[in-house]
Enzyme design. Structure first.
Site, PDB file in Angstrom:
ATOM      1  N   HIS A  51       0.803  -1.574   0.158  1.00  0.00           N
ATOM      2  CA  HIS A  51      -0.364  -0.069   0.100  1.00  0.00           C
ATOM      3  C   HIS A  51       1.264   1.493  -0.261  1.00  0.00           C
ATOM      4  O   HIS A  51       0.863   1.923  -0.474  1.00  0.00           O
ATOM      5  CB  HIS A  51      -1.149  -0.521   0.971  1.00  0.00           C
ATOM      6  CG  HIS A  51       0.289   0.110   2.536  1.00  0.00           C
ATOM      7  ND1 HIS A  51       0.713  -0.769   2.808  1.00  0.00           N
ATOM      8  CD2 HIS A  51      -0.433   1.074   3.264  1.00  0.00           C
ATOM      9  CE1 HIS A  51       0.979   0.051   4.561  1.00  0.00           C
ATOM     10  NE2 HIS A  51       0.449   0.953   4.355  1.00  0.00           N
ATOM     11  N   ASP A  52       2.007   1.289   0.363  1.00  0.00           N
ATOM     12  CA  ASP A  52       2.858   2.612   0.978  1.00  0.00           C
ATOM     13  C   ASP A  52       4.411   2.328  -0.131  1.00  0.00           C
ATOM     14  O   ASP A  52       5.455   2.950  -0.849  1.00  0.00           O
ATOM     15  CB  ASP A  52       3.707   2.336   2.254  1.00  0.00           C
ATOM     16  CG  ASP A  52       1.896   3.285   3.011  1.00  0.00           C
ATOM     17  OD1 ASP A  52       1.630   4.129   2.292  1.00  0.00           O
ATOM     18  OD2 ASP A  52       2.554   3.008   4.263  1.00  0.00           O
ATOM     19  N   LYS A  60       6.106   5.132  -1.942  1.00  0.00           N
ATOM     20  CA  LYS A  60       7.020   6.382  -0.894  1.00  0.00           C
ATOM     21  C   LYS A  60       8.265   5.968  -1.161  1.00  0.00           C
ATOM     22  O   LYS A  60       9.036   6.914  -0.762  1.00  0.00           O
ATOM     23  CB  LYS A  60       6.793   5.557   0.650  1.00  0.00           C
ATOM     24  CG  LYS A  60       5.391   6.406   1.087  1.00  0.00           C
ATOM     25  CD  LYS A  60       5.436   5.979   2.245  1.00  0.00           C
ATOM     26  CE  LYS A  60       4.678   6.248   3.335  1.00  0.00           C
ATOM     27  NZ  LYS A  60       4.657   5.938   4.948  1.00  0.00           N
ATOM     28  N   HIS A  72       2.682   9.983  -3.174  1.00  0.00           N
ATOM     29  CA  HIS A  72       3.266   8.583  -3.089  1.00  0.00           C
ATOM     30  C   HIS A  72       2.052   7.988  -3.432  1.00  0.00           C
ATOM     31  O   HIS A  72       1.867   6.666  -3.924  1.00  0.00           O
ATOM     32  CB  HIS A  72       3.355   8.406  -1.880  1.00  0.00           C
ATOM     33  CG  HIS A  72       2.632   8.007  -1.213  1.00  0.00           C
ATOM     34  ND1 HIS A  72       1.913   8.516   0.151  1.00  0.00           N
ATOM     35  CD2 HIS A  72       2.258   6.574  -0.578  1.00  0.00           C
ATOM     36  CE1 HIS A  72       0.866   8.420   0.890  1.00  0.00           C
ATOM     37  NE2 HIS A  72       0.991   7.060   0.818  1.00  0.00           N
ATOM     38  N   HIS A  82      -6.044   4.353  -0.518  1.00  0.00           N
ATOM     39  CA  HIS A  82      -5.911   3.734   0.694  1.00  0.00           C
ATOM     40  C   HIS A  82      -6.177   5.546   1.314  1.00  0.00           C
ATOM     41  O   HIS A  82      -6.551   4.735   2.748  1.00  0.00           O
ATOM     42  CB  HIS A  82      -5.158   3.048   1.351  1.00  0.00           C
ATOM     43  CG  HIS A  82      -3.861   3.312   0.997  1.00  0.00           C
ATOM     44  ND1 HIS A  82      -3.050   3.909  -0.021  1.00  0.00           N
ATOM     45  CD2 HIS A  82      -2.950   4.555   1.874  1.00  0.00           C
ATOM     46  CE1 HIS A  82      -1.703   4.131   1.067  1.00  0.00           C
ATOM     47  NE2 HIS A  82      -1.443   4.720   2.093  1.00  0.00           N
ATOM     48  N   HIS A  83      -6.510   6.195   1.204  1.00  0.00           N
ATOM     49  CA  HIS A  83      -6.179   8.192   1.599  1.00  0.00           C
ATOM     50  C   HIS A  83      -7.825   8.738   0.727  1.00  0.00           C
ATOM     51  O   HIS A  83      -7.022   9.962   1.455  1.00  0.00           O
ATOM     52  CB  HIS A  83      -5.185   8.725   0.778  1.00  0.00           C
ATOM     53  CG  HIS A  83      -2.924   7.743   1.661  1.00  0.00           C
ATOM     54  ND1 HIS A  83      -3.576   7.884   3.350  1.00  0.00           N
ATOM     55  CD2 HIS A  83      -2.703   7.732   1.531  1.00  0.00           C
ATOM     56  CE1 HIS A  83      -2.260   7.643   3.549  1.00  0.00           C
ATOM     57  NE2 HIS A  83      -1.703   7.930   2.388  1.00  0.00           N
ATOM     58  N   ASP A 101      -4.202   1.186   8.614  1.00  0.00           N
ATOM     59  CA  ASP A 101      -3.232   2.111   8.366  1.00  0.00           C
ATOM     60  C   ASP A 101      -3.266   3.279   9.462  1.00  0.00           C
ATOM     61  O   ASP A 101      -2.033   3.439   9.972  1.00  0.00           O
ATOM     62  CB  ASP A 101      -3.099   2.739   6.929  1.00  0.00           C
ATOM     63  CG  ASP A 101      -1.037   3.292   6.633  1.00  0.00           C
ATOM     64  OD1 ASP A 101      -0.139   2.797   7.381  1.00  0.00           O
ATOM     65  OD2 ASP A 101      -1.605   4.315   5.349  1.00  0.00           O
TER      66      ASP A 101
END
Length: 516
Positions: free
Chosen positions: A374-375, A378, A403, A429-430, A458
Site C-alpha cells: 500500500h505504501d 513512498k 506517493h 487508501h487515502h 493504516d
C-alpha cells in the site's frame, strides 16, 4: 479296535469374512408379516453381505427410521396400516421430503384393488408392487435380489458423481488451502467406486513431504498425502509407519519395479509422473475378485493421475512464487523506511476487518497479498521528508500525498489480479468516505472496499505505534478519533467493526509490537 479311531477330529470351522450388511426395512402393522419375512430370508447372502432387518409397525415409525438411517437399501412397505394410504404417504415422504431416491421401495398389499398398481407406480416413484398372496418365499428372494442389485448400482453411480464433483471443485479453486487434497481424494474416490468400493485407500507420495514442494520432491521419503478408511487420519505419516508386513513389502516392490502389484487383499499401483520417484496408490478391502477391466482401469489411472497431480503441484508452486516475490518487495519497502512490524500488523488487522465485513476467502487472500504494497509509492518520496520530525510545509505535504499516485503508476501495468488490487490499494487508501480525501476525491462506495479497510488499519496502526514526529497514542484516544471520524474519513460499518473487535485488534498490536 480302540475308541480313539471311532471319531474323526473336527476340522476348524472356516470363518467367512462378511463385508457388512444390507439394511432392509419391513413396514407392516401385522407382526406375523415381520416374522415370516425374516424367516424366509434368514439365510440370504448377496455379495458376502447378509440382511439386517429393521421393523416399523406404522407410517410414523417408518418416517422416523428413515430420518435416522440414510443407508436403507430396500423397504418392504405395506399400503394399508393406520390409514388406507399410510404406506403411500411414507413413500411420498421418502422421495419428496427426504429427497431419498436411492432406497428401493417395494409395496406389499393385501388389498390390491384399493391402490391401483399402475397409478401407484407412476405417481409415487415405487420400484415394485406385490400382493401379499402372490409373494412366496421364492418370489420374495427374487425381488430382494433384483432390488439390491439396483441399489448397489445406484450407490456406485452416486459415488462416481461425488468423486467427479470433488475434482471439479478442486479444479475450480486450485489455489485454496485444501485443493490438492480435494483433487486427489476425488480421483481416488472415482477409482474405488468403479471397483465397487474399497475399505481402505491411501495416496502415498514424496512430492509433498515437506512445506516446500520443490525441495521435498528430491526426497526419497514417501508419506501418506491423503486417505480413507484406516488411512483417514494418516496424513503426513511416513510409508514405514502407515503400512507394515506384506503390504509394506508390496509398496517397496511397486516402487522398485515401477509396476502394479496385485494381491488377494490389496493392490499397490505405481504412478509415474514428472517427479523422480513417482507415487503410490494403495487399495485394500477389495469387494470382489478383480476382472481384466478393473486392472485396465487401475493401469490407466496410474499412468495419468501423477501427471495431473504434478500439474496441480506446479500451478500451486507458481502461485507461491508470486506471493513470495510480492512479500519480498513489500519487505524491501518496509526496511527502506524502518517501519518494523508495520506490515505484519496491517495484514492481520485487514484480514480481521475483512472477515467481519463479509469478504469471502478468495477476497481475503487477495487483500492480504495486496496490503503490504500500500505504501510502495513512498519509494519516490525523499527520506528527509518521510523522517522529518517537525511539521511539514505545504510543498512537502504535497510530495507526501503524491506517493499514492506514484504507487499506482508503479503497479498498474500488470495483468495479474493481485498486482491490480495492490495498485488500487496503493492509490486509494487515502480516500475519505465523505469525499474529502486524495488523490481523486472519491466518495462512499466509489472507494474499493480493499482501500476502505486498508485506510482504517493504516490510521489505527500509525496512531497506536507513533511516527517520527509524534509519540504513540493510548488506545482510548485513538478510539475517540475513530468515533469522531465515523462517516467522515472512515466508512461507518468499518468503524463499528473496529470498535466491536478492539480487543482482537490490540492483541495483534501486542503480538507484533516494535522493539525499542
Amino acid at each position: 479296535m480302540t475308541d480313539e479311531f471311532l471319531f474323526a477330529e473336527d476340522n476348524e470351522e472356516v470363518v467367512v469374512e462378511e463385508l457388512g450388511t444390507w439394511k432392509v426395512l419391513v413396514v407392516d402393522d401385522e407382526p406375523e408379516v415381520h416374522a415370516v419375512t425374516k424367516l424366509a430370508l434368514s439365510d440370504f447372502v448377496f455379495q458376502d453381505k447378509r440382511l439386517q432387518f429393521i421393523s416399523a409397525y406404522n407410517g410414523e415409525e417408518a418416517r422416523k427410521i428413515f430420518e435416522t438411517h440414510d443407508d436403507i437399501a430396500v423397504v418392504l412397505l405395506d399400503v394399508v396400516m393406520e390409514t388406507d394410504d399410510a404406506g403411500l404417504k411414507v413413500a411420498e415422504y421418502v422421495r419428496n421430503t427426504l429427497n431419498n431416491h436411492f432406497t428401493r421401495i417395494i409395496l406389499r398389499t393385501g388389498q390390491p384393488g384399493q391402490a391401483p398398481e399402475r397409478d401407484v407406480i407412476l405417481n409415487y416413484d415405487i420400484n415394485d408392487y406385490k400382493s401379499k398372496t402372490e409373494l412366496t418365499a421364492q418370489k420374495l428372494f427374487t425381488v430382494i435380489i433384483a432390488s439390491l442389485r439396483s441399489y448397489r448400482d445406484i450407490i456406485v453411480i452416486e459415488e462416481n458423481r461425488q468423486g467427479l464433483e470433488k475434482i471439479i471443485k478442486a479444479s475450480a479453486d486450485l489455489f485454496s488451502k485444501r485443493s490438492l487434497e480435494g483433487f486427489i481424494e476425488g480421483i481416488m474416490q472415482q477409482l474405488t467406486s468403479l471397483l465397487g468400493g474399497t475399505k481402505d485407500a491411501a495416496y502415498i507420495t514424496s512430492a509433498v513431504a515437506g512445506p516446500d514442494p520443490i525441495e521435498a520432491s528430491h526426497s526419497r521419503d514417501f508419506f501418506v498425502f491423503t486417505g480413507k478408511g484406516d488411512f483417514e487420519h494418516a496424513e503426513g505419516k511416513p510409508l514405514e509407519q502407515a503400512l507394515s508386513g506384506g503390504a509394506l513389502s508390496a509398496c517397496k516392490k511397486a516402487l522398485q519395479q515401477q509396476a502394479l502389484v496385485y494381491e488377494d487383499e490389496y493392490i499397490v499401483a505405481y504412478c509415474q509422473g514428472k517427479s523422480l520417484h513417482g507415487s503410490l496408490l494403495y487399495l485394500s478391502g477389495l469387494p470382489r475378485q478383480l476382472t481384466q477391466t478393473d486392472k485396465y482401469l487401475i493401469e490407466l489411472f496410474s499412468q495419468n493421475v501423477q501427471v495431473a497431480f504434478d500439474n496441480v503441484l506446479l500451478t500451486r508452486d507458481i502461485e507461491i512464487t508470486q506471493r513470495e516475490i510480492l512479500e519480498r518487495l513489500a519487505r524491501a519497502v518496509e526496511s527502506q523506511f524502518a517501519e518494523g512490524h508495520h506490515l505484519e500488523r496491517m495484514v492481520y488487522m485487514c484480514e480481521l476487518l475483512g472477515r467481519e465485513y463479509g469478504l469471502d476467502d478468495k477476497e481475503i487472500e487477495t487483500l492480504k497479498l495486496a496490503v503490504p504494497l500500500h505504501d510502495i509509492g513512498k519509494l519516490k518520496v525523499p527520506e528527509e521528508i518521510l523522517n522529518k520530525h517537525g511539521r511539514l510545509s505545504d510543498s512537502e505535504r504535497d510530495v507526501i500525498k503524491n506517493h499514492a499516485q506514484c504507487g499506482y503508476t508503479l503497479l498498474k501495468g500488470s495483468k495479474r489480479p493481485i498486482i491490480q488490487a495492490a495498485a488500487i490499494v496503493a492509490r486509494d487508501h487515502h480516500e475519505y468516505w465523505d469525499g474529502s480525501g486524495y488523490p481523486r476525491g472519491l466518495k462512499g462506495e466509489e472507494i474499493h472496499v480493499f482501500c476502505r479497510i486498508t485506510a482504517v488499519a493504516d490510521v489505527y496502526d500509525a496512531l497506536r505505534c507513533g511516527q517520527p514526529y509524534k509519540e504513540p497514542w493510548p488506545v482510548e484516544k485513538v478510539i475517540e478519533v475513530f468515533k469522531s471520524e465515523r462517516g467522515k474519513q472512515f466508512e461507518p460499518k468499518l468503524v463499528d467493526i473496529l470498535l466491536d473487535n478492539i480487543e482482537r485488534i490490540e492483541e495483534i498490536q501486542s503480538t507484533f509490537q516494535e522493539v525499542t
